[in-house]
Design a protein around this motif. Structure first.
Motif, mmCIF file in Angstrom:
data_model
loop_
_atom_site.group_PDB
_atom_site.id
_atom_site.type_symbol
_atom_site.label_atom_id
_atom_site.label_comp_id
_atom_site.label_asym_id
_atom_site.label_seq_id
_atom_site.Cartn_x
_atom_site.Cartn_y
_atom_site.Cartn_z
ATOM 1 N N ARG A 1 0.816 -1.217 0.000
ATOM 2 C CA ARG A 1 0.000 0.000 0.000
ATOM 3 C C ARG A 1 0.853 1.271 0.000
ATOM 4 O O ARG A 1 0.344 2.354 -0.263
ATOM 5 N N ARG A 2 2.133 1.125 0.302
ATOM 6 C CA ARG A 2 3.023 2.285 0.298
ATOM 7 C C ARG A 2 3.437 2.681 -1.116
ATOM 8 O O ARG A 2 3.916 3.793 -1.336
ATOM 9 N N THR A 3 3.262 1.755 -2.072
ATOM 10 C CA THR A 3 3.680 2.008 -3.449
ATOM 11 C C THR A 3 2.491 1.824 -4.376
ATOM 12 O O THR A 3 1.897 0.741 -4.413
ATOM 13 N N ARG B 1 12.545 0.134 2.389
ATOM 14 C CA ARG B 1 12.000 1.494 2.395
ATOM 15 C C ARG B 1 12.922 2.492 1.702
ATOM 16 O O ARG B 1 12.576 3.667 1.595
#
Length: 268
Positions: free
Chosen positions: A44-46, A197
Motif C-alpha cells: 500500500r506504500r507504493t 524502504r
C-alpha cells in the motif's frame, strides 16, 4: 558441566476434544498471517502493481507452496532412502519433517505461476515476499526450540547451553534454534525492513529478494556450525552439513540477483 534447564513448555498449546493444537502449527499460522499483513502494508506504500489485492490473493498459493515444497524437500534432501522404502510415510506430515530450502523452492514456483497468470513481474512481487519471510522463520525456529528438536552441538563450556529432553546423550548443547531465530528471523527482518524502504533498493526489482537470499544463506551457514547435523546424514562433503550445502547456491543466486538489479535504474 554448565547447563540451563530446558523450559517445561508443552509442545501442545491446547486441546479441543479430539483436536490437538500444537505450538508448531501456531508458529506456521502466525508466520503466514503476520507475513501476509506485512506484505499488504508494504504494497500500500507504493501505487500500481503488484497491489495489496494481489498479495491478498496469493496467500493460499504461499501456504500450498511452503507446505508442499517443504515436505517434498525434506523427503528428497534429508531422508530419501527411508522414504523410498516407506513411501506412504512421506504423506504423514504430522510426524514432522519439513525443509526450509524445499519450502523456498515451493514458494518460488508459486510466485512464478501466480505472476504469469496475473501478468506481474515475479521479481517485483517476490521482493515483498522476501521482506516478510523472516517473520515466519523466526516463529518456526522458536517452535523448533519448544519442541526440543533440531538442537545444537555439545557445548559443555557454554553457560547458556541447554540439555534437551529428546537428546539421547543428555549433554549440554547449543540452543541453535534460538541462534537461527535471531539471525534468520530478527536480524534479517530488521535489515530488510530498513532496506525495502530505501528508493534505491525498493525501486530496483529483485534487489530485496537478492539481499534476502544472501542474508539467509550466510545466517544458515553460520548457524549450522553450532547445530547438530541430522543423524541420518551426519557431516557431508568437506565436513559441511546438508543445510550449509543447500545454502551456498542461495548466496550465489542472491549475489546474481543483486548484481542484475544494480544494472537497472531505480524506478520512481
Amino acid at each position: 558441566m554448565l547447563a540451563i534447564a530446558f523450559p517445561a513448555i508443552d509442545p501442545v498449546a491446547f486441546e479441543l476434544g479430539p483436536i490437538v493444537i500444537r505450538w508448531y502449527a501456531l508458529a506456521y499460522l502466525a508466520g503466514f498471517v503476520l507475513g501476509w499483513r506485512y506484505c499488504l502494508a508494504l504494497a500500500r506504500r507504493t501505487p500500481g502493481r503488484p497491489s495489496a489485492e494481489d498479495y491478498d490473493d496469493f496467500l493460499t498459493w504461499a501456504v500450498v507452496g511452503v507446505i508442499l515444497g517443504g515436505r517434498i524437500g525434506y523427503v528428497l534432501f534429508y531422508n530419501l532412502p527411508f522414504y523410498l522404502q516407506n513411501p506412504l510415510d512421506a504423506l504423514m506430515v504430522w510426524h514432522g519433517g519439513m525443509s526450509f530450502h524445499g519450502g523456498l523452492i515451493g514458494v518460488l514456483g508459486a510466485i512464478l505461476l501466480f505472476c504469469w497468470k496475473r501478468g506481474l513481474s515475479p521479481l517485483a512481487f517476490g521482493d515483498l515476499i522476501a521482506a516478510a519471510a523472516p517473520i515466519g522463520l523466526f516463529f518456526g525456529r522458536i517452535a523448533n526450540f519448544i519442541n526440543g528438536e533440531l538442537y545444537g552441538r555439545p557445548a559443555p563450556d557454554v553457560s547458556w547451553a541447554v540439555v534437551f529432553p529428546r537428546d539421547p546423550l543428555q549433554v549440554p548443547r547449543h540452543p541453535s534454534q534460538l541462534y537461527e531465530a535471531f539471525l534468520e528471523g530478527a536480524v534479517l527482518f530488521v535489515l530488510l525492513a530498513i532496506l525495502v524502504r530505501m528508493p534505491a533498493v525498493r525501486g530496483r526489482a529483485g534487489m530485496t529478494a537478492g539481499i534476502f537470499f544472501i542474508g539467509y544463506g550466510l545466517s544458515r551457514i553460520v548457524a549450522e556450525f553450532f547445530r547438530e547435523p541430522d543423524a541420518q546424514l551426519g557431516f557431508l562433503y568437506a565436513g559441511a552439513t546438508m543445510g550449509q550445502l543447500l545454502s551456498v547456491p542461495m548466496v550465489l543466486f542472491g549475489v546474481w540477483l543483486v548484481a542484475q538489479a544494480r544494472r537497472r535504474p531505480a524506478a520512481v
